[in-house]
Design a protein around this motif. Structure first.
Motif, PDB file in Angstrom:
ATOM      1  N   TRP A  49      -0.042  57.703  22.489  1.00 32.80           N
ATOM      2  CA  TRP A  49      -0.895  57.274  23.586  1.00 32.80           C
ATOM      3  C   TRP A  49      -0.728  55.776  23.864  1.00 32.80           C
ATOM      4  O   TRP A  49      -0.641  55.361  25.019  1.00 32.80           O
ATOM      5  CB  TRP A  49      -2.348  57.596  23.263  1.00 32.80           C
ATOM      6  N   GLN A  50      -0.692  54.964  22.807  1.00 33.88           N
ATOM      7  CA  GLN A  50      -0.488  53.532  22.993  1.00 33.88           C
ATOM      8  C   GLN A  50       0.948  53.228  23.414  1.00 33.88           C
ATOM      9  O   GLN A  50       1.198  52.277  24.158  1.00 33.88           O
ATOM     10  CB  GLN A  50      -0.812  52.771  21.702  1.00 33.88           C
ATOM     11  N   ALA A  51       1.904  54.023  22.940  1.00 34.07           N
ATOM     12  CA  ALA A  51       3.310  53.791  23.279  1.00 34.07           C
ATOM     13  C   ALA A  51       3.599  54.122  24.740  1.00 34.07           C
ATOM     14  O   ALA A  51       4.490  53.526  25.353  1.00 34.07           O
ATOM     15  CB  ALA A  51       4.219  54.610  22.370  1.00 34.07           C
ATOM     16  N   PRO A 259      -5.625  39.507  25.762  1.00 32.77           N
ATOM     17  CA  PRO A 259      -4.882  40.774  25.803  1.00 32.77           C
ATOM     18  C   PRO A 259      -5.783  41.953  25.473  1.00 32.77           C
ATOM     19  O   PRO A 259      -6.872  41.792  24.925  1.00 32.77           O
ATOM     20  CB  PRO A 259      -3.808  40.581  24.728  1.00 32.77           C
ATOM     21  N   VAL A 260      -5.324  43.127  25.815  1.00 34.82           N
ATOM     22  CA  VAL A 260      -6.043  44.352  25.484  1.00 34.82           C
ATOM     23  C   VAL A 260      -6.113  44.488  23.969  1.00 34.82           C
ATOM     24  O   VAL A 260      -5.213  44.053  23.242  1.00 34.82           O
ATOM     25  CB  VAL A 260      -5.319  45.562  26.112  1.00 34.82           C
ATOM     26  N   GLU A 261      -7.190  45.099  23.484  1.00 32.36           N
ATOM     27  CA  GLU A 261      -7.358  45.264  22.041  1.00 32.36           C
ATOM     28  C   GLU A 261      -6.148  45.982  21.431  1.00 32.36           C
ATOM     29  O   GLU A 261      -5.677  46.990  21.950  1.00 32.36           O
ATOM     30  CB  GLU A 261      -8.629  46.062  21.759  1.00 32.36           C
ATOM     31  N   GLY A 262      -5.662  45.430  20.333  1.00 36.82           N
ATOM     32  CA  GLY A 262      -4.500  46.002  19.667  1.00 36.82           C
ATOM     33  C   GLY A 262      -3.172  45.494  20.184  1.00 36.82           C
ATOM     34  O   GLY A 262      -2.116  45.907  19.691  1.00 36.82           O
ATOM     35  N   ARG A 263      -3.199  44.590  21.170  1.00 35.95           N
ATOM     36  CA  ARG A 263      -1.975  44.046  21.743  1.00 35.95           C
ATOM     37  C   ARG A 263      -1.866  42.566  21.431  1.00 35.95           C
ATOM     38  O   ARG A 263      -2.861  41.885  21.194  1.00 35.95           O
ATOM     39  CB  ARG A 263      -1.964  44.234  23.259  1.00 35.95           C
ATOM     40  N   ILE A 264      -0.639  42.041  21.464  1.00 37.51           N
ATOM     41  CA  ILE A 264      -0.407  40.627  21.203  1.00 37.51           C
ATOM     42  C   ILE A 264      -0.603  39.798  22.459  1.00 37.51           C
ATOM     43  O   ILE A 264      -1.129  38.685  22.418  1.00 37.51           O
ATOM     44  CB  ILE A 264       1.013  40.411  20.639  1.00 37.51           C
ATOM     45  N   LEU A 460       6.506  34.109  22.215  1.00 31.33           N
ATOM     46  CA  LEU A 460       7.377  34.504  21.113  1.00 31.33           C
ATOM     47  C   LEU A 460       6.837  34.025  19.767  1.00 31.33           C
ATOM     48  O   LEU A 460       6.874  34.765  18.774  1.00 31.33           O
ATOM     49  CB  LEU A 460       8.784  33.964  21.337  1.00 31.33           C
ATOM     50  N   VAL A 461       6.334  32.792  19.726  1.00 30.56           N
ATOM     51  CA  VAL A 461       5.757  32.289  18.477  1.00 30.56           C
ATOM     52  C   VAL A 461       4.580  33.158  18.064  1.00 30.56           C
ATOM     53  O   VAL A 461       4.439  33.528  16.888  1.00 30.56           O
ATOM     54  CB  VAL A 461       5.314  30.818  18.642  1.00 30.56           C
ATOM     55  N   SER A 462       3.728  33.526  19.009  1.00 31.06           N
ATOM     56  CA  SER A 462       2.568  34.369  18.701  1.00 31.06           C
ATOM     57  C   SER A 462       3.000  35.744  18.214  1.00 31.06           C
ATOM     58  O   SER A 462       2.406  36.298  17.290  1.00 31.06           O
ATOM     59  CB  SER A 462       1.685  34.520  19.946  1.00 31.06           C
ATOM     60  N   TYR A 463       4.059  36.270  18.820  1.00 37.92           N
ATOM     61  CA  TYR A 463       4.541  37.588  18.387  1.00 37.92           C
ATOM     62  C   TYR A 463       4.993  37.549  16.931  1.00 37.92           C
ATOM     63  O   TYR A 463       4.630  38.412  16.130  1.00 37.92           O
ATOM     64  CB  TYR A 463       5.686  38.050  19.287  1.00 37.92           C
ATOM     65  N   TYR A 464       5.778  36.529  16.582  1.00 34.23           N
ATOM     66  CA  TYR A 464       6.269  36.453  15.202  1.00 34.23           C
ATOM     67  C   TYR A 464       5.167  36.058  14.228  1.00 34.23           C
ATOM     68  O   TYR A 464       5.242  36.396  13.042  1.00 34.23           O
ATOM     69  CB  TYR A 464       7.439  35.467  15.120  1.00 34.23           C
ATOM     70  N   ALA A 465       4.134  35.357  14.737  1.00 37.83           N
ATOM     71  CA  ALA A 465       2.997  35.011  13.872  1.00 37.83           C
ATOM     72  C   ALA A 465       1.988  36.150  13.769  1.00 37.83           C
ATOM     73  O   ALA A 465       1.041  36.067  12.986  1.00 37.83           O
ATOM     74  CB  ALA A 465       2.303  33.765  14.408  1.00 37.83           C
ATOM     75  N   LYS A 466       2.173  37.199  14.607  1.00 33.76           N
ATOM     76  CA  LYS A 466       1.279  38.367  14.627  1.00 33.76           C
ATOM     77  C   LYS A 466      -0.154  37.974  14.977  1.00 33.76           C
ATOM     78  O   LYS A 466      -1.112  38.451  14.387  1.00 33.76           O
ATOM     79  CB  LYS A 466       1.320  39.111  13.280  1.00 33.76           C
ATOM     80  N   GLN A 467      -0.273  37.082  15.964  1.00 34.29           N
ATOM     81  CA  GLN A 467      -1.585  36.639  16.433  1.00 34.29           C
ATOM     82  C   GLN A 467      -1.662  36.813  17.949  1.00 34.29           C
ATOM     83  O   GLN A 467      -0.654  36.690  18.646  1.00 34.29           O
ATOM     84  CB  GLN A 467      -1.841  35.168  16.058  1.00 34.29           C
ATOM     85  N   PRO A 468      -2.858  37.089  18.488  1.00 37.14           N
ATOM     86  CA  PRO A 468      -2.993  37.258  19.944  1.00 37.14           C
ATOM     87  C   PRO A 468      -2.609  35.994  20.694  1.00 37.14           C
ATOM     88  O   PRO A 468      -2.896  34.881  20.248  1.00 37.14           O
ATOM     89  CB  PRO A 468      -4.485  37.578  20.125  1.00 37.14           C
ATOM     90  N   TYR A 469      -2.000  36.196  21.843  1.00 36.04           N
ATOM     91  CA  TYR A 469      -1.569  35.079  22.679  1.00 36.04           C
ATOM     92  C   TYR A 469      -2.309  35.140  24.009  1.00 36.04           C
ATOM     93  O   TYR A 469      -2.314  36.182  24.681  1.00 36.04           O
ATOM     94  CB  TYR A 469      -0.066  35.150  22.915  1.00 36.04           C
ATOM     95  N   LEU A 470      -2.928  34.033  24.400  1.00 36.71           N
ATOM     96  CA  LEU A 470      -3.762  33.996  25.592  1.00 36.71           C
ATOM     97  C   LEU A 470      -3.043  33.487  26.829  1.00 36.71           C
ATOM     98  O   LEU A 470      -3.487  33.743  27.949  1.00 36.71           O
ATOM     99  CB  LEU A 470      -4.990  33.104  25.340  1.00 36.71           C
ATOM    100  N   GLY A 471      -1.975  32.747  26.659  1.00 32.70           N
ATOM    101  CA  GLY A 471      -1.297  32.145  27.797  1.00 32.70           C
ATOM    102  C   GLY A 471      -1.412  30.635  27.768  1.00 32.70           C
ATOM    103  O   GLY A 471      -1.632  30.036  26.713  1.00 32.70           O
ATOM    104  N   LYS A 472      -1.279  30.010  28.942  1.00 32.15           N
ATOM    105  CA  LYS A 472      -1.304  28.548  28.988  1.00 32.15           C
ATOM    106  C   LYS A 472      -2.411  28.078  29.936  1.00 32.15           C
ATOM    107  O   LYS A 472      -2.810  28.776  30.878  1.00 32.15           O
ATOM    108  CB  LYS A 472       0.038  27.992  29.440  1.00 32.15           C
TER     109      LYS A 472
END
Length: 533
Positions: A49-51, A259-264, A460-472
Motif C-alpha cells: 500500500w505504501q509502495a 512530509p507525510v508520516e513515514g516518509r523522509i 540527500l543528507v536527510s535521506y542518508y541521515a534517516k531524518q525527515p526533511y522539511l525543505g528550505k
C-alpha cells in the motif's frame, strides 16, 4: 539474424564499464532516486500500500526489493537493478534493430557499441526509469513493425504484454502504447488490405489491448483503489502544472513543509503537494500559454534529435533517408519510414503539453535512428555480389570510418556527463552521503531544514541521515527564518556558506555548529538546535 557473439561482447563490455564507473557515482541518485529507493524499501518490507505510487513507477523498485530484503544497502540494490536492466537493454537494442531494419554484422556492432557506451552513462549518472521503459519498448517495436502483426495474433498478444511491462517501468508507456499500437495496426492494415480483412485487423488490435489490460490491470487497480478514482498515473498533473506558471521556481516543492508520516520528504508523495493544475482551454490567456509551451517543446524535441550525436547528424540525415526510401524504396522500406515517423512523432510528441527533457526520448529513439541510418548507408555502399572485381578502397574504408564516427560521436555527450558527475563530489552524491552518515552516527535528530539554493543537498543528507526533511526557507531576514523554524519544529539546519543568512548563525547561541563540509567553492555547515528560546 542476430549474432549473439556481438551481443555477449557488448554485454560484457557494459558490465565491465558499469562496475568500473558505479563506485564513483553510486550515490548520485538525486531527489527522484531517494523516492524510488524508498519505494523499493516498502516493497522489500511487503508494504504494498505504501509502495503503490501514481508518480513513481514500480518496476525498478520491485527488481531491487529482493536484494534489499536480503540485507543489501538499498542504494546498492537499486543500482544493481539498474545494471541488470542495462545489460538487457544492450541485447534488446541490437536484437530489435536487427529484426526491424535487417542489420548485418557491421550494423549490429555499431548499434551494440553505441547502446553499451550510452547505457553505461544513463544507468550510472541517472536514477530514473528511462532505460527500463526503453528496454521493453525495444522488445515491443519489432512486433509492432512485423508483417505478421495482423496474421498471427500471438504477435499482437506479445506486443500487448510488453507494452504493459513498459508501463510498469514508466507510466508514460500507457498512453504511448495505446496510441502507437492503434496506429501500427492501422498502417499495417492499409499496407496489406488486399490480403487482410478489416475484421481481422480489429481482432488483432483487440487481442493486443486485452492482453495489455490483463497485465497492467492489477497495478492500475491498486492505484485506483488507493487514490479513490480510476488512474494509471498522477504525474501528468504536476508536470503540466509546472508549465502553467511563468518563471516556475519549484517553490511548491522547495518551501518548508512536513512530509507525510513515514516518509523522509514531500517529494516521495508529489500528489499531496499544494498545487492546482490549470486548464489550457479555460481562457484565451491559457490557450496562448499552452501554445507557447508547445512551440518551446517542439524546439527542444528537434534539438534533441540534433544532439543525438555531437556534430548534429540528425535529423537532416534521417530526413534524406526517409525521402529517398519513400520515393525509390520497395514496399517494406516505405512502410518502415512511415513506422519510424509514427514512432518518433508519437513518443516525442506525447511530451509536448508537459515538462520535457531530452533524456526521456534518447534511450528509446536513438537506437532506431542509428539503425535506420546505417541500414540505408549499407545499401548505398553495398558491393554487387555478382561482380568479380575487388571492392574499391572507399567501399572498404568509408563504412569503417563512418562506424567509428557514429560510435564516438553518439557516445561522447553521455560519457562527458558521466565523467563530470564522477569527478564532482557534489554531483556524485559522495559528499552528501558522508555528511548524512556522520549525522546518523552522531544521532543528530530531525526534522532537518535548509538555508540555501541547493535544496537537493539537504534532501540527500536527510535521506542518508534517516531524518525527515522539511525543505528550505525563503525568508530574507533572520527573524522571519527563525519564525519558520519554530513553526515547523526544526532541530537541524544545513546552511550554504554562500547565503547571506549564514553570517547570522554565529550570533545565535541556540544553534551549535556540529559539522563543516567543504563542497567545491563553498561549505555546507550543519547546526543543531541546543535549546528553545
Amino acid at each position: 539474424m542476430v549474432r549473439w557473439k556481438i551481443v555477449l561482447v557488448c554485454q560484457t563490455l557494459f558490465v565491465a564499464l558499469f562496475a568500473l564507473c558505479a563506485p564513483w557515482v553510486l550515490y548520485a541518485i538525486g531527489p527522484d532516486g531517494t523516492a524510488y529507493v524508498q519505494q523499493a524499501d516498502f516493497f522489500a518490507r511487503g508494504d504494498l500500500w505504501q509502495a503503490a505510487s501514481g508518480y513513481w513507477s514500480p518496476l525498478l523498485s520491485i527488481l531491487s526489493a529482493p536484494m534489499i530484503a536480503a540485507g543489501l544497502d538499498p542504494v546498492v540494490g537499486f543500482r544493481i537493478a539498474q545494471g541488470i536492466v542495462g545489460v538487457s537493454y544492450v541485447a534488446a537494442a541490437i536484437g530489435a534493430t536487427t529484426h526491424i531494419f535487417e542489420l548485418k554484422t557491421r550494423g549490429q556492432w555499431v548499434v551494440g557499441l553505441i547502446a553499451t557506451l550510452t547505457c553505461v552513462a544513463w544507468s550510472c549518472a541517472l536514477t530514473t526509469p528511462d532505460v527500463a521503459i526503453a528496454l521493453f519498448l525495444l522488445l515491443y517495436f519489432p512486433l509492432s513493425a512485423s508483417n505478421r502483426l495482423l496474421t498471427d495474433w500471438r504477435y499482437a498478444a506479445a506486443a500487448g504484454a510488453l507494452g504493459a511491462v513498459a508501463f510498469l517501468a514508466k507510466a508514460y508507456a500507457f498512453p504511448f502504447f495505446l496510441a502507437h499500437f492503434t496506429f501500427c495496426v492501422a498502417i499495417r492494415y492499409f499496407t496489406d488490405r488486399k490480403e487482410t480483412a478489416f475484421w481481422k485487423a480489429c481482432a488483432g488490435w483487440g487481442v493486443g489491448v486485452l492482453v495489455f489490460a490483463i497485465v497492467a490491470g492489477p497495478w492500475i487497480g491498486i492505484l485506483s483503489s488507493k487514490y479513490g478514482r480510476f488512474t494509471f498515473s498522477n504525474s501528468g498533473a504536476f508536470n503540466h502544472y509546472q508549465v502553467g506558471i511563468e518563471d516556475f521556481d519549484w517553490h511548491v516543492l522547495y518551501k518548508l513543509q512536513s512530509p507525510v508520516e513515514g516518509r523522509i520528504n514531500v517529494w516521495e508523495t508529489p500528489e499531496k503537494l499544494e498545487f492546482e493544475d490549470w486548464s489550457p482551454i479555460s481562457s484565451t490567456e491559457n490557450v496562448m500559454r499552452q501554445l507557447r509551451h508547445f512551440k518551446s517543446n517542439a524546439r527542444k524535441i528537434v534539438e534533441g534529435f540534433w544532439v543525438f550525436d555531437v556534430f548534429g547528424l540528425f535529423p537532416a540525415a534521417l530526413f534524406l533517408v526517409w525521402l529517398s526510401a519513400l520515393v525509390h524504396g520497395p514496399v517494406r522500406a516505405r512502410f518502415l519510414v512511415v513506422w519510424m515517423i509514427l514512432t518518433c512523432g508519437i513518443y516525442a510528441g506525447g511530451f509536448m503539453p508537459v515538462a520535457f527533457e531530452i533524456r526521456y526520448m534518447w534511450p528509446v529513439l536513438m537506437p532506431l535512428c542509428i539503425a535506420q541510418l546505417w541500414a540505408f548507408c549499407e545499401q548505398l555502399i553495398a558491393v554487387n555480389p555478382q561482380s568479380d572485381q575487388q571492392p574499391s578502397p572507399w567501399r572498404r574504408f568509408v563504412p569503417l570510418g563512418f562506424a567509428i564516427y557514429l560510435v564516438c560521436s553518439c557516445s561522447l555527450r553521455p560519457s562527458f556527463y558521466l565523467l563530470r558527475d564522477a569527478i564532482s563530489e557534489r554531483a556524485s552524491g559522495r559528499v552528501q552521503h558522508r555528511l548524512g552518515n556522520q549525522l546518523q552516527a552522531e544521532q543528530i535528530q530531525g526534522p532537518i531544514a535548509m538555508i540555501g539554493d541547493r535544496w537537493q543537498d539537504g534532501l540527500l543528507v536527510s535521506y542518508y541521515a534517516k531524518q525527515p526533511y522539511l525543505g528550505k526557507t525563503f525568508a530574507a531576514d533572520w527573524t522571519a527564518a527563525q519564525q519558520d523554524f519554530e513553526d515547523f519544529g526544526v532541530q537541524t539546519l544545513i546552511v550554504d556558506s554562500r547565503e547571506p543568512l549564514s553570517d547570522e548563525m554565529p550570533n545565535h547561541s541556540e544553534w551549535r555548529l556540529v559539522a563543516t563540509t567543504p563542497v567545491l567553492d563553498y561549505e555546507l555547515r550543519t547546526y543543531r538546535k541546543t535549546q528553545d528560546q
